[in-house]
Motif scaffolding. Sequence first.
Motif, PDB file in Angstrom:
ATOM      1  N   THR A 146      17.589 -33.170  36.798  1.00 18.84           N
ATOM      2  CA  THR A 146      17.041 -34.475  36.424  1.00 18.84           C
ATOM      3  C   THR A 146      15.655 -34.654  37.031  1.00 18.84           C
ATOM      4  O   THR A 146      14.716 -35.099  36.352  1.00 18.84           O
ATOM      5  CB  THR A 146      17.968 -35.606  36.896  1.00 18.84           C
ATOM      6  OG1 THR A 146      19.242 -35.473  36.258  1.00 18.84           O
ATOM      7  CG2 THR A 146      17.391 -36.977  36.540  1.00 18.84           C
ATOM      8  N   GLU A 160      21.425 -33.307  39.510  1.00 13.77           N
ATOM      9  CA  GLU A 160      20.398 -34.063  40.225  1.00 13.77           C
ATOM     10  C   GLU A 160      19.092 -33.278  40.270  1.00 13.77           C
ATOM     11  O   GLU A 160      18.012 -33.831  40.030  1.00 13.77           O
ATOM     12  CB  GLU A 160      20.870 -34.393  41.637  1.00 13.77           C
ATOM     13  CG  GLU A 160      21.986 -35.429  41.682  1.00 13.77           C
ATOM     14  CD  GLU A 160      22.558 -35.618  43.073  1.00 13.77           C
ATOM     15  OE1 GLU A 160      22.302 -34.750  43.944  1.00 13.77           O
ATOM     16  OE2 GLU A 160      23.249 -36.633  43.296  1.00 13.77           O
ATOM     17  N   PHE A 184      20.663 -37.880  33.682  1.00 15.04           N
ATOM     18  CA  PHE A 184      21.542 -37.258  34.666  1.00 15.04           C
ATOM     19  C   PHE A 184      22.926 -36.989  34.086  1.00 15.04           C
ATOM     20  O   PHE A 184      23.488 -35.908  34.250  1.00 15.04           O
ATOM     21  CB  PHE A 184      21.665 -38.150  35.906  1.00 15.04           C
ATOM     22  CG  PHE A 184      22.755 -37.729  36.842  1.00 15.04           C
ATOM     23  CD1 PHE A 184      22.589 -36.629  37.688  1.00 15.04           C
ATOM     24  CD2 PHE A 184      23.974 -38.407  36.868  1.00 15.04           C
ATOM     25  CE1 PHE A 184      23.616 -36.227  38.536  1.00 15.04           C
ATOM     26  CE2 PHE A 184      24.989 -38.013  37.716  1.00 15.04           C
ATOM     27  CZ  PHE A 184      24.802 -36.917  38.559  1.00 15.04           C
TER      28      PHE A 184
END
Length: 202
Positions: free
Chosen positions: A56, A53, A39
Motif C-alpha cells: 500500500t 501494508e 490496503f
Amino acid sequence: MSHFAPLTSLSDEQLAEQAQRGCLASFGELVRRYQVPVFHFLQRKCRSVSDAEDLTQETFLRAFRKLSHYRVDSPFRPWIFTVAYRIALNSMRCRRYSTVGENENNFRVTEVDCQLERSEERHQLWDAVQAELTPVQFTAVWLFYVEEFNVREIAKVIRKSESAVKTMLCRARKLLVHRLRGYAEDKGITIAKHTVASSKTA
C-alpha cells in the motif's frame, strides 16, 4: 477551481490535478480516501497484513512519482487501483506471494457479505470465493463487488478487453453461485433469486 475550496469537497480528479501542480495536501487527501480500500485489495492479493501494508505504501509512492502520467479527464479511482494491481503482480513474481483469484459476474456477493455480522464470517466467505478462482478472476470479482467498478474500469485495471471481463465474470458466476448459496444456507441467510442476475453494465 478555487484553491480555497476545502479539500474534502473536491472530486478525486480535482485533487489529482492540484497534486500535479505541486499541492501535497491534495495528494494527502487522495491517500486518506484510498488507503483503506487499496490496503484491503492488496491484502487479498498477498494474504499478509504486513505485506499489504508495504505494498500500500509502495502504491502511493509510485502513484506520486507517476502522477504526471495521470490524465485529469479520466477517473482517478481506476487509475490508483491499476497502480496497486501492477505493484501486486510485480511483487508476487519477485517474492512469490500467494495470491487470490479473480472472477465472477452475476451472483450478489455483496448481499451475503453485508448480512454477515462478524468480520470473521465475511473473511471466511471471501476465502471460499477466493479458493474457487484464479488470481485474475478474483481481482475482477473484488473490484466488481467490493469496489463497485464497472466492466470498463475492470478491463483497464487488469488490461483485458471488456468482452473478456464479461466472459470471465459470467463463467465465475456459474462456478460460484452454487457454493455461495450453500454457504449462505449454512449461515441462515436467504438469497433471493434476483440476486444472481447481472446488476452492472459497462
